[in-house]
Enzyme design. Structure first.
Site, short mmCIF file in Angstrom:
data_model
loop_
_atom_site.label_atom_id
_atom_site.label_comp_id
_atom_site.label_asym_id
_atom_site.label_seq_id
_atom_site.Cartn_x
_atom_site.Cartn_y
_atom_site.Cartn_z
N CYS A 72 0.84 -1.20 0.00
CA CYS A 72 0.00 0.00 0.00
C CYS A 72 0.88 1.25 0.00
CB CYS A 72 -0.89 -0.01 1.24
SG CYS A 72 -1.90 1.46 1.38
N CYS A 78 -1.00 6.67 6.57
CA CYS A 78 -2.28 6.27 7.15
C CYS A 78 -2.01 5.64 8.52
CB CYS A 78 -2.94 5.27 6.21
SG CYS A 78 -4.27 4.34 6.91
N CYS A 158 -8.36 0.11 -0.07
CA CYS A 158 -7.58 -0.23 1.12
C CYS A 158 -7.27 -1.73 1.07
CB CYS A 158 -8.38 0.11 2.37
SG CYS A 158 -7.65 -0.56 3.87
N GLN A 282 -17.11 -9.25 15.24
CA GLN A 282 -15.66 -9.36 15.03
C GLN A 282 -15.32 -8.96 13.60
OE1 GLN A 282 -13.21 -10.17 17.09
NE2 GLN A 282 -14.24 -11.01 18.88
N TYR A 311 -18.05 -11.47 29.54
CA TYR A 311 -17.74 -10.46 28.51
C TYR A 311 -18.15 -11.03 27.14
CZ TYR A 311 -14.60 -9.09 32.34
OH TYR A 311 -14.07 -8.78 33.56
N CYS A 407 -6.94 -9.66 24.22
CA CYS A 407 -6.38 -8.81 23.17
C CYS A 407 -5.22 -7.98 23.71
CB CYS A 407 -7.47 -7.90 22.60
SG CYS A 407 -8.25 -6.87 23.84
#
Ligand code: SAH
Length: 452
Positions: A72, A78, A158, A282, A311, A407
């Site tokens: 890219c 970006c 993108c 997700q 969660y 995460c």
């Protein structure tokens, strides 16, 4: 003693948590954006703090063997992909290394860490795009924000988004220019079109386009729908969301369906999900399946277990587990997500789930007090990890296995250390690359009670 604004050479040895290079000068830690392990760089020391410095690359002395030319052309401006200039195999390796180092350093956890599971094709993987809309030299642009700024980097394609976005971007630009539709300006707070959000069902090919507007009136909206229909294969839904507030939050309160359904459908494995403009889902459905299958594997269900999914979001993991469990109880703080979770259970004919709204640290102790038991617990907390009250109650419930989806390796390490102090053992850790070309890493961890 290092000097601010002086020039130094440095070897990058590691990667920081936002993908920046990390090295040492005279034993002092220096972060270098754009540097990757193995690079020899000449840098200018732009910032000098007590414990670290920040350098800017002024010359590449010798590039790392893992350095590649990113596909890219916007990769450096970006804010989206922080490590696209690194070979994909090396990205996976360094993510695994970070997990290992953090678990050892913060949690003193010694365990098996499997090699990070990557994607066969680590491009075009995202099912949700949020494009701010602007004007540059009199032309409409859609794009992404520059790193730590609200300047828009214009894009026509993108590399990590679903390819259909190319057509959506083209149509929206065309619509704005042909019909002189105004575009929102953050400074003057005037103008209509703020953001365009797209959602794509990867298994179904269904597409939703959301126009986020500063005001109710969307001129020539039927014409816009016709233009989208003509170019965007799989178009199922065009929705307008009104946001007339001075805020960085993308969505406003009111949502109107201007064409088709108010939701699209997607599958993860054979489970069906309804996705509306604002519901959480997700963003990498292929790797989500990989992650949840690992979670299911580590849960070791036989069909007899009572399982907690703490969660639980829209109940994705709960429904995955429900097929193999006696019962699954999901807990989540966002009310709309619990509504979606119930709806998702219904459309999949799953009858052995129950969902509760509320903070896990409040709801889980209440359920425990009521006498509910857990044989297996799954947790998938936000970045800050589990509240201690949640871990404390899990330990009291005495499940034989805990599966931790994380995460953030740092909060994971802290929470694993807590569980290890209370009779649990971290058996294995599986990092999964949910977000190729970014510094994020997701882990699923199998944890067992020791005295079983
Ligand atoms: N397991 C889900 C979502 C995980 S994301 C999935 O795989 O799709 C973490 C979730 O925790 C979010 O949905 C967030 O709303 C929720 N959350 C954050 N703080 C919470 C709290 N204190 N109690 C319960 N849920 C919380």
């Amino acid at each position: 003693m290092l000097q601010k604004n002086s020039i130094y050479s440095i070897e990058i040895e590691d990667m920081g948590h936002t993908g920046e290079g990390v090295g040492r000068i005279e034993g002092f830690t220096v972060f270098v954006e754009g540097g990757i392990p193995g690079d020899y760089l000449k840098i200018k020391l732009k910032t000098l703090k007590k414990n670290y410095g920040i350098g800017r690359i002024i010359q590449m002395l010798k590039p790392s063997e893992d350095r590649i030319s990113p596909p890219c052309s916007l990769a450096n401006t970006c804010g989206g992909c922080q490590i696209m200039h690194m070979d994909y195999g090396a990205q996976l390796a360094i993510k695994g290394k970070r997990v290992k180092e953090i678990l050892e350093r913060i949690g003193k956890i010694e365990t098996t860490i499997h090699p990070t599971i990557g994607m066969e094709n680590p491009y075009e993987y995202r099912n949700k795009a949020q494009f701010p809309v602007g004007i540059l030299k009199g032309k409409a642009i859609l794009g992404f924000y520059k790193k730590s700024s609200h300047d828009i980097v214009a894009t026509d394609y993108c590399h990590i988004q679903a390819p259909i976005n190319k057509e959506v971007i083209e149509v929206i630009k065309n619509y704005i220019e042909t019909y002189k539709i105004s575009v929102y300006d953050e400074k003057s707070k005037k103008g209509l079109i703020r953001h365009v959000v797209t959602k794509v069902g990867f298994a179904t090919g269904e597409v939703m386009v959301v126009m986020i507007t500063n005001g109710k009136e969307l001129p020539l909206k039927n014409r816009l729908v016709e233009m989208l229909q003509k170019k965007v294969k799989g178009l199922k839904s065009v929705v307008q969301n009104i946001n007339d507030k001075n805020t960085n939050v993308i969505f406003g309160k009111e949502t109107l369906t201007i064409y088709g359904e108010d939701k699209i459908v997607d599958y993860i494995g054979d489970l069906k999900f309804h996705i509306s403009a604002q519901s959480f889902f997700q963003v990498n459905p292929m790797q989500t399946k990989v992650l949840y299958e690992k979670a299911l594997d580590y849960a070791g269900l036989t069909g007899e277990e009572n399982v907690f999914d703490i969660y639980c979001g829209i109940g994705t993991i709960s429904l995955f587990l429900a097929k193999k469990a006696k019962k699954v109880i999901g807990v989540e703080v966002v009310e709309a997500a619990i509504k979606d979770a119930k709806e998702n259970a219904r459309i999949n004919d799953i009858n052995n789930t129950e969902f509760y709204v509320g903070e896990a640290e409040v709801v889980i102790p209440e359920l425990y007090e009521k006498g509910l038991k857990a044989d297996v617990v799954v947790v998938d907390p936000p970045r800050k990890g589990c509240e201690e009250k949640v871990l404390e109650t899990i330990v009291k419930m005495n499940p034989k296995r805990v599966v931790y989806v994380s995460c953030n390796p740092a909060s994971l390490a802290r929470d694993l250390a807590y569980l290890e102090g209370k009779g649990y053992k971290t058996v294995e850790v599986q990092p999964v690359d949910m977000f190729p070309h970014t510094a994020h890493v997701e882990c699923v961890v199998g944890i067992c009670r020791e005295n079983t």
